[in-house]
Design a protein around this motif. Sequence first.
Motif, PDB file in Angstrom:
ATOM      1  N   THR A  98     -43.769  35.658 -27.141  1.00  0.00           N
ATOM      2  CA  THR A  98     -44.184  34.753 -26.077  1.00  0.00           C
ATOM      3  C   THR A  98     -42.953  34.130 -25.430  1.00  0.00           C
ATOM      4  OG1 THR A  98     -46.295  34.251 -27.143  1.00  0.00           O
ATOM      5  CG2 THR A  98     -45.501  32.686 -25.492  1.00  0.00           C
ATOM      6  N   ILE A  99     -42.828  34.304 -24.121  1.00  0.00           N
ATOM      7  CA  ILE A  99     -41.688  33.790 -23.364  1.00  0.00           C
ATOM      8  C   ILE A  99     -42.092  32.502 -22.665  1.00  0.00           C
ATOM      9  CG2 ILE A  99     -39.944  34.340 -21.643  1.00  0.00           C
ATOM     10  CD1 ILE A  99     -40.004  36.241 -24.074  1.00  0.00           C
ATOM     11  N   ASN A 100     -41.408  31.422 -22.964  1.00  0.00           N
ATOM     12  CA  ASN A 100     -41.740  30.122 -22.368  1.00  0.00           C
ATOM     13  C   ASN A 100     -40.990  29.839 -21.076  1.00  0.00           C
ATOM     14  OD1 ASN A 100     -43.520  29.491 -24.412  1.00  0.00           O
ATOM     15  ND2 ASN A 100     -42.029  28.319 -25.601  1.00  0.00           N
ATOM     16  N   GLY A 118     -36.339  31.413 -30.741  1.00  0.00           N
ATOM     17  CA  GLY A 118     -35.091  30.861 -30.250  1.00  0.00           C
ATOM     18  C   GLY A 118     -34.770  31.273 -28.827  1.00  0.00           C
ATOM     19  N   LEU A 119     -33.466  31.342 -28.542  1.00  0.00           N
ATOM     20  CA  LEU A 119     -32.956  31.562 -27.190  1.00  0.00           C
ATOM     21  C   LEU A 119     -32.143  32.851 -27.147  1.00  0.00           C
ATOM     22  CD1 LEU A 119     -32.303  30.483 -24.279  1.00  0.00           C
ATOM     23  CD2 LEU A 119     -30.376  29.276 -25.312  1.00  0.00           C
ATOM     24  N   TYR A 120     -32.416  33.685 -26.149  1.00  0.00           N
ATOM     25  CA  TYR A 120     -31.696  34.940 -25.957  1.00  0.00           C
ATOM     26  C   TYR A 120     -30.970  34.896 -24.619  1.00  0.00           C
ATOM     27  CZ  TYR A 120     -34.415  36.956 -29.791  1.00  0.00           C
ATOM     28  OH  TYR A 120     -34.979  37.212 -31.018  1.00  0.00           O
ATOM     29  N   VAL A 121     -29.749  35.415 -24.603  1.00  0.00           N
ATOM     30  CA  VAL A 121     -28.991  35.571 -23.360  1.00  0.00           C
ATOM     31  C   VAL A 121     -28.730  37.059 -23.197  1.00  0.00           C
ATOM     32  CG1 VAL A 121     -26.955  34.889 -22.056  1.00  0.00           C
ATOM     33  CG2 VAL A 121     -27.910  33.330 -23.774  1.00  0.00           C
ATOM     34  N   VAL A 122     -29.293  37.645 -22.131  1.00  0.00           N
ATOM     35  CA  VAL A 122     -29.168  39.091 -21.935  1.00  0.00           C
ATOM     36  C   VAL A 122     -28.408  39.373 -20.646  1.00  0.00           C
ATOM     37  CG1 VAL A 122     -31.304  39.531 -23.205  1.00  0.00           C
ATOM     38  CG2 VAL A 122     -31.380  39.332 -20.705  1.00  0.00           C
ATOM     39  N   ASN A 144     -38.531  26.823 -30.876  1.00  0.00           N
ATOM     40  CA  ASN A 144     -39.484  26.739 -29.764  1.00  0.00           C
ATOM     41  C   ASN A 144     -38.760  26.174 -28.552  1.00  0.00           C
ATOM     42  OD1 ASN A 144     -41.678  26.551 -28.081  1.00  0.00           O
ATOM     43  ND2 ASN A 144     -42.667  24.883 -29.203  1.00  0.00           N
ATOM     44  N   ILE A 145     -38.346  27.056 -27.634  1.00  0.00           N
ATOM     45  CA  ILE A 145     -37.606  26.645 -26.429  1.00  0.00           C
ATOM     46  C   ILE A 145     -38.606  26.404 -25.311  1.00  0.00           C
ATOM     47  CG2 ILE A 145     -35.717  27.221 -24.882  1.00  0.00           C
ATOM     48  CD1 ILE A 145     -34.967  27.092 -27.874  1.00  0.00           C
ATOM     49  N   SER A 162     -38.792  21.890 -28.573  1.00  0.00           N
ATOM     50  CA  SER A 162     -39.971  21.079 -28.858  1.00  0.00           C
ATOM     51  C   SER A 162     -39.623  19.750 -29.508  1.00  0.00           C
ATOM     52  CB  SER A 162     -40.935  21.856 -29.763  1.00  0.00           C
ATOM     53  OG  SER A 162     -40.272  22.272 -30.951  1.00  0.00           O
ATOM     54  N   VAL A 163     -38.364  19.605 -29.985  1.00  0.00           N
ATOM     55  CA  VAL A 163     -37.991  18.347 -30.645  1.00  0.00           C
ATOM     56  C   VAL A 163     -36.712  17.732 -30.085  1.00  0.00           C
ATOM     57  CG1 VAL A 163     -39.170  18.875 -32.809  1.00  0.00           C
ATOM     58  CG2 VAL A 163     -36.828  19.647 -32.481  1.00  0.00           C
ATOM     59  N   GLY A 164     -36.277  18.163 -28.906  1.00  0.00           N
ATOM     60  CA  GLY A 164     -35.096  17.537 -28.318  1.00  0.00           C
ATOM     61  C   GLY A 164     -34.332  18.466 -27.395  1.00  0.00           C
TER      62      GLY A 164
END
Length: 265
Positions: A98-100, A118-122, A144-145, A162-164
């Motif tokens: 799931t992409i947010n 997490g976070l991906y940089v492509v 959760n980004i 989700s927390v900061g």
Amino acid sequence: IRYARPCVYCWQVHRRLCSRRPSCGQLLLIDTDGEVVSSSPQCLAIDRSGAIWVGTDNGICVLSSDKNIFTDGAVFKRIKVPRNDDSGLADYLLDNTTINCIAVDGANRKWIGTQDRGLYVVSADGLTTDYTFTAENSPLFSNNITDIAIDHHIGRVYIATSVGILSFRAEATAPASKMSDVKIYPNPVSHSLHDFVNIAGLESSSLVTITDVSGGLVATLESFGGQARWNLHRLDGSLATRGVYIVWCASSDGSNKAVGKIMIK
């Protein structure tokens, strides 16, 4: 993504009009094989080449132009990333994820925030992953980004979880239209700290050549978006000595040029 019109995408799949179906008005993402990838787009971003990157509950889809996103013939491409195992096989980019959120930086890379990975940089084409940040391998507070914003002037990326919220100083900035205001910083730079020197205000894919004051070649760089970064090392891998260095900048076609200096103290 939702829009108020008869669902021509459902008609393509089911071969009939479906204005009375519960899904009507929803944008179905159909790939090049005619399969429905997802009926739940979560986010989108238009990159620097005009392509639309759509994040769904089943990974990433790409449309080459924004002009036909709501037409009957819109076909979305799923990026196949080759495996590095000599098998000749490939996997869809972030399949079953799931992409947010998606953000595009100055080098046309995609920063992709997921629900729980997490976070991906492509890379610009999505075939190479430059970074993978998770709560386990980085300072991320959560996997959760929820949102990503980029300050293209300095290349700083703001990441909401989700927390900061936290930030990351990335390499790429937005390219300049002309190299009329090239900035070099920090300058002077400390030899003992082995800092990076940023050369900003460049055109996309500019060539940067660094020489000593006698003209000897020290390093060559290519701008990442509108910025190049020098790690103070020579071509042979050794650390440059203290002194003054000349920075020669040229656009990819050689039509625009700039010159500057760096002092290593």
